[in-house]
Motif scaffolding. Structure first.
Motif, short mmCIF file in Angstrom:
data_model
loop_
_atom_site.label_atom_id
_atom_site.label_comp_id
_atom_site.label_asym_id
_atom_site.label_seq_id
_atom_site.Cartn_x
_atom_site.Cartn_y
_atom_site.Cartn_z
N GLU A 132 123.22 51.93 13.07
CA GLU A 132 124.54 52.53 13.18
C GLU A 132 125.53 51.41 13.45
O GLU A 132 125.21 50.46 14.15
CB GLU A 132 124.57 53.55 14.32
N GLY A 133 126.68 51.52 12.90
CA GLY A 133 127.66 50.48 13.14
C GLY A 133 128.93 50.73 12.37
O GLY A 133 129.08 51.77 11.74
N PRO A 134 129.83 49.77 12.39
CA PRO A 134 131.14 49.96 11.78
C PRO A 134 131.10 49.94 10.25
O PRO A 134 131.98 50.47 9.61
CB PRO A 134 131.97 48.79 12.32
N GLY A 135 130.10 49.34 9.66
CA GLY A 135 130.00 49.29 8.21
C GLY A 135 129.15 50.43 7.69
O GLY A 135 128.51 51.15 8.46
N CYS A 136 129.14 50.57 6.38
CA CYS A 136 128.31 51.63 5.84
C CYS A 136 127.81 51.27 4.44
O CYS A 136 128.46 50.54 3.70
CB CYS A 136 129.05 52.94 5.81
N CYS A 137 126.65 51.80 4.13
CA CYS A 137 126.10 51.66 2.78
C CYS A 137 126.68 52.77 1.93
O CYS A 137 126.55 53.95 2.25
CB CYS A 137 124.57 51.75 2.83
N LEU B 67 127.43 41.42 13.17
CA LEU B 67 128.65 40.61 13.07
C LEU B 67 129.88 41.48 12.87
O LEU B 67 130.95 41.19 13.41
CB LEU B 67 128.51 39.59 11.94
N ALA B 68 129.76 42.55 12.09
CA ALA B 68 130.89 43.45 11.88
C ALA B 68 131.33 44.06 13.20
O ALA B 68 132.53 44.18 13.48
CB ALA B 68 130.52 44.54 10.88
N ASP B 69 130.37 44.43 14.02
CA ASP B 69 130.69 44.98 15.33
C ASP B 69 131.41 43.94 16.19
O ASP B 69 132.45 44.23 16.80
CB ASP B 69 129.40 45.45 16.02
N ASP B 70 130.89 42.71 16.21
CA ASP B 70 131.52 41.63 16.97
C ASP B 70 132.94 41.33 16.47
O ASP B 70 133.84 41.05 17.26
CB ASP B 70 130.71 40.34 16.89
N MET B 71 133.11 41.38 15.14
CA MET B 71 134.39 41.00 14.53
C MET B 71 135.36 42.18 14.43
O MET B 71 136.48 42.02 13.98
CB MET B 71 134.13 40.42 13.13
N LYS B 72 134.88 43.35 14.79
CA LYS B 72 135.72 44.57 14.71
C LYS B 72 136.19 44.85 13.29
O LYS B 72 137.35 45.16 13.04
CB LYS B 72 136.92 44.49 15.65
N ARG C 242 122.07 34.97 4.64
CA ARG C 242 122.46 35.47 5.94
C ARG C 242 123.42 34.54 6.65
O ARG C 242 124.17 34.98 7.50
CB ARG C 242 121.23 35.73 6.80
N ASN C 243 123.39 33.25 6.31
CA ASN C 243 124.27 32.30 6.99
C ASN C 243 125.72 32.40 6.50
O ASN C 243 126.60 31.77 7.07
CB ASN C 243 123.75 30.87 6.84
N LYS C 244 125.99 33.18 5.47
CA LYS C 244 127.35 33.29 4.94
C LYS C 244 127.98 34.65 5.26
O LYS C 244 129.04 34.98 4.74
CB LYS C 244 127.33 33.08 3.43
N VAL C 245 127.35 35.43 6.11
CA VAL C 245 127.86 36.76 6.41
C VAL C 245 129.21 36.70 7.11
O VAL C 245 130.14 37.40 6.72
CB VAL C 245 126.84 37.58 7.25
N ARG C 246 129.34 35.86 8.11
CA ARG C 246 130.61 35.80 8.85
C ARG C 246 131.78 35.46 7.92
O ARG C 246 132.79 36.17 7.91
CB ARG C 246 130.53 34.83 10.02
N GLN D 171 121.18 44.36 8.96
CA GLN D 171 121.29 44.31 10.41
C GLN D 171 122.24 43.20 10.86
O GLN D 171 123.05 43.39 11.76
CB GLN D 171 119.91 44.13 11.04
N ARG D 172 122.16 42.06 10.20
CA ARG D 172 123.07 40.95 10.54
C ARG D 172 124.51 41.34 10.23
O ARG D 172 125.42 41.06 11.02
CB ARG D 172 122.68 39.69 9.79
N ILE D 173 124.72 41.97 9.10
CA ILE D 173 126.07 42.42 8.73
C ILE D 173 126.60 43.36 9.81
O ILE D 173 127.74 43.22 10.26
CB ILE D 173 126.06 43.11 7.35
#
Length: 143
Positions: free
Chosen positions: A68-73, A29-34, A1-5, A24-26
């Motif tokens: 829900e978020g910008p990424g997807c499975c 961070l994806a939301d924060d990073m757009k 999890r510490n390498k997600v960013r 959830q972490r992905i």
């Protein structure tokens, strides 16, 4: 999890998401990073203790709880046991395909990608439905 960013800074696809907490972490961070990463849930189909991944019976709960978020499975991935026989490889890869098909029906979620198989077993993986194979050894040689 510490390498997600750093992963999100350089990659559009993440193959080894093995827990809801990581997904959830992905998403956070994806939301924060757009950014909008695509990821695969890693499943330990063989049940090997030395392998990472969700137990097959836990995948549905994780899939339905994904935020829900910008990424997807986009699908599932697995790694077959090292030194597995052809029949074991067929069973592992077919098991992931069957799990994906069941989840698609039960969850109403399209999971088009199946990442399974490496250089030594890619033919069997493709025969069992792989859409992504990891073939580093075939390209770069042994480590």
């Amino acid at each position: 999890r510490n390498k997600v960013r750093p992963a999100l800074e350089h990659a559009g696809w993440l193959h080894g998401v093995d827990s809801l907490a990581l997904a959830q972490r992905i998403q956070r961070l994806a939301d924060d990073m757009k950014v909008a990463p695509t990821f695969l849930l890693e499943v330990n189909i063989s049940g090997e203790e030395s392998k990472f991944g969700l137990a097959p019976e836990d995948v549905e709960a994780v899939l339905t709880a994904l935020p829900e978020g910008p990424g997807c499975c986009r699908g599932l991935m697995t790694i077959a046991p090292l030194g597995a026989s052809e029949s074991e490889l067929h069973a592992v890869f077919a098991g992931l395909r069957k799990l994906r098909d069941q989840l698609a029906v039960r969850c109403g979620t399209a999971l088009p990608e199946l990442s399974m198989g490496m250089s030594g077993d890619m033919e069997i993986a493709v025969a069992e439905g792989a859409t992504i194979v990891r073939i580093g050894t075939a390209i770069f040689g042994q480590r």
